[in-house]
Design a protein around this motif. Structure first.
Motif, PDB file in Angstrom:
ATOM      1  N   ALA A   1      14.644   9.519 -10.418  1.00  0.00           N
ATOM      2  CA  ALA A   1      13.531   8.578 -10.511  1.00  0.00           C
ATOM      3  C   ALA A   1      12.354   9.177 -11.261  1.00  0.00           C
ATOM      4  CB  ALA A   1      13.101   8.137  -9.110  1.00  0.00           C
ATOM      5  N   VAL A   2      12.039  10.437 -10.975  1.00  0.00           N
ATOM      6  CA  VAL A   2      10.884  11.068 -11.622  1.00  0.00           C
ATOM      7  C   VAL A   2      11.176  11.354 -13.090  1.00  0.00           C
ATOM      8  CG1 VAL A   2       9.426  13.133 -11.638  1.00  0.00           C
ATOM      9  CG2 VAL A   2       9.916  11.962  -9.486  1.00  0.00           C
TER      10      VAL A   2
ATOM     11  N   LEU B   1      -1.298   7.353  -2.848  1.00  0.00           N
ATOM     12  CA  LEU B   1      -0.253   7.001  -1.890  1.00  0.00           C
ATOM     13  C   LEU B   1      -0.869   6.108  -0.831  1.00  0.00           C
ATOM     14  CD1 LEU B   1       1.806  10.294  -1.207  1.00  0.00           C
ATOM     15  CD2 LEU B   1       2.319   8.439  -2.809  1.00  0.00           C
ATOM     16  N   GLY B   2      -0.036   5.253  -0.260  1.00  0.00           N
ATOM     17  CA  GLY B   2      -0.534   4.334   0.755  1.00  0.00           C
ATOM     18  C   GLY B   2      -0.522   4.886   2.159  1.00  0.00           C
ATOM     19  N   ASN B   3       0.043   6.091   2.339  1.00  0.00           N
ATOM     20  CA  ASN B   3       0.049   6.720   3.656  1.00  0.00           C
ATOM     21  C   ASN B   3       0.210   8.221   3.477  1.00  0.00           C
ATOM     22  OD1 ASN B   3       2.977   7.658   3.978  1.00  0.00           O
ATOM     23  ND2 ASN B   3       3.267   5.509   3.436  1.00  0.00           N
TER      24      ASN B   3
ATOM     25  N   GLU C   1       9.590   4.412  -5.662  1.00  0.00           N
ATOM     26  CA  GLU C   1       8.598   3.743  -6.503  1.00  0.00           C
ATOM     27  C   GLU C   1       7.259   4.474  -6.448  1.00  0.00           C
ATOM     28  OE1 GLU C   1       6.492  -0.665  -7.040  1.00  0.00           O
ATOM     29  OE2 GLU C   1       8.252  -0.432  -5.752  1.00  0.00           O
ATOM     30  N   ALA C   2       6.863   4.881  -5.251  1.00  0.00           N
ATOM     31  CA  ALA C   2       5.617   5.637  -5.115  1.00  0.00           C
ATOM     32  C   ALA C   2       5.729   6.997  -5.794  1.00  0.00           C
ATOM     33  CB  ALA C   2       5.269   5.803  -3.635  1.00  0.00           C
TER      34      ALA C   2
ATOM     35  N   SER D   1       5.179   6.496  -9.498  1.00  0.00           N
ATOM     36  CA  SER D   1       3.771   6.241  -9.776  1.00  0.00           C
ATOM     37  C   SER D   1       2.955   7.529  -9.685  1.00  0.00           C
ATOM     38  CB  SER D   1       3.230   5.201  -8.797  1.00  0.00           C
ATOM     39  OG  SER D   1       1.849   4.985  -8.996  1.00  0.00           O
ATOM     40  N   LEU D   2       3.215   8.318  -8.641  1.00  0.00           N
ATOM     41  CA  LEU D   2       2.496   9.580  -8.479  1.00  0.00           C
ATOM     42  C   LEU D   2       2.826  10.532  -9.617  1.00  0.00           C
ATOM     43  CD1 LEU D   2       0.698  11.493  -6.846  1.00  0.00           C
ATOM     44  CD2 LEU D   2       2.721  12.136  -5.515  1.00  0.00           C
ATOM     45  N   ALA D   3       4.098  10.605  -9.995  1.00  0.00           N
ATOM     46  CA  ALA D   3       4.498  11.506 -11.069  1.00  0.00           C
ATOM     47  C   ALA D   3       3.794  11.147 -12.372  1.00  0.00           C
ATOM     48  CB  ALA D   3       6.013  11.449 -11.256  1.00  0.00           C
TER      49      ALA D   3
END
Length: 329
Positions: free
Chosen positions: A74-75, A273-275, A34-35, A38-40
């Motif tokens: 996913a991407v 990103l969260g981390n 999922e991240a 979102s980043l892509a």
């Protein structure tokens, strides 16, 4: 002195500005699809024409076959037809690289990135046969990756010329730092040529290269895209100003040679990103290293620009990417 004039743009089968994308992970080390999506989407919104997955910056040596395929799928789903998705199919084991290529094609990749077999240091004949076998595993167009600093072996000019006789090979990601050689190889192969070093975009464009596969493009893609547009238009002074603007970011993300580490620190700093978790043997940036990356982003004005983008002001994608090959869609 007469001003610079515009010139015909070089071939761009994968666009002009591509990011070698990090692979987002959860704190327990799982791939965060999922991240990644979102980043892509963000990277494409920021001006990237393409994304390279499962490369060095994507921590390919520590991710596994199904994870790689799931990431590509996913991407591709996330960006649709807005960007090219090029999947890494690199290994020092040819059969393994073939399987990665097949899985990437099945997952919807638009092209392959095939790196020189590392560590084993084959002869040029072995290197050639490796590349061809991987290329022939699918119908996807191939970008070869020449990075002697990591692979321990450079692709010889004669090997480039042999590969150029094969229709699957269309581009090179050149991380040799050898601009003079690129000038000759672009003419000898007829390929699109991409700088594999963030700081060498303009020198490579000056000898006919197509663009960049970068790491700093995670956070300064608009500047790179604008530099390419300016160079294409013959406004080399503007392109140079843009290149100077991103120097702090280029140094911060590449200076220590730990691109995946620093790129994750950069996208975390921007809240993308969260981390900044990585898998061993890479370890995440220390707080001091992350602070240095953040300072470089501030110096280059990235935080201000990102805030504007969140308010709905988006940069344009790079001009004049080629239509995707039919086999790649």
């Amino acid at each position: 002195m007469a001003p610079s004039t515009a010139h015909a743009a070089p071939r761009r089968p994968f666009g002009a500005v591509l990011t070698a994308m990090v692979t987002p992970m959860t704190p327990d080390g799982a791939i965060d699809l999922e991240a990644a999506q979102s980043l892509a989407r963000h990277l494409v919104d920021e001006g990237n024409d393409g994304l390279v997955l499962n490369g060095t910056t994507g921590e390919a040596p520590t991710t596994h076959a199904q994870e790689k395929a799931d990431l590509v799928a996913a991407v591709v789903e996330a960006v649709g037809d807005r960007a090219y998705v090029v999947a890494g199919a690199g290994s020092n084991d040819t059969d393994h690289a073939v399987r990665m290529a097949e899985q990437a094609a099945d997952a919807g990749a638009h092209g392959l990135l095939v790196v020189t077999p590392y560590y084993s240091r084959p002869t040029q004949e072995g290197l050639y046969q490796h590349m061809v076998k991987v290329a022939e595993a699918t119908d996807l167009p191939v970008m070869v990756y020449d990075i002697p600093g990591r692979a321990g072996l450079r692709i010889a000019p004669a090997t480039y010329e042999r590969l150029a006789e094969h229709e699957s090979f269309v581009a090179s990601k050149d991380a040799t730092g050898d601009v003079a050689s690129a000038l000759k190889l672009i003419e000898a192969t007829g390929w699109a040529w991409y700088s594999g070093d963030d700081g060498l975009l303009l020198p490579f464009l000056s000898v006919g290269a197509s663009g960049i596969v970068g790491v700093s493009t995670h956070v300064v893609a608009p500047e790179y895209a604008a530099a390419v547009r300016a160079f294409d238009a013959g406004d080399h002074a503007a392109a140079l100003d843009l290149a100077r603007q991103v120097v702090p970011v280029v140094d911060a993300l590449n200076g220590a040679g730990a691109q995946a580490v620093m790129a994750k620190a950069a996208v975390e700093a921007l809240g993308l990103l969260g981390n900044r978790h990585l898998r061993l043997p890479n370890v995440q940036a220390t707080d001091a290293e992350a602070a240095a990356v953040r300072a470089a982003l501030e110096q280059a004005g990235v935080f201000d620009r990102t805030a504007h983008a969140r308010d709905g002001v988006r940069p344009q994608n790079t001009a004049q990417p080629e239509p995707a090959p039919e086999v790649a869609r």
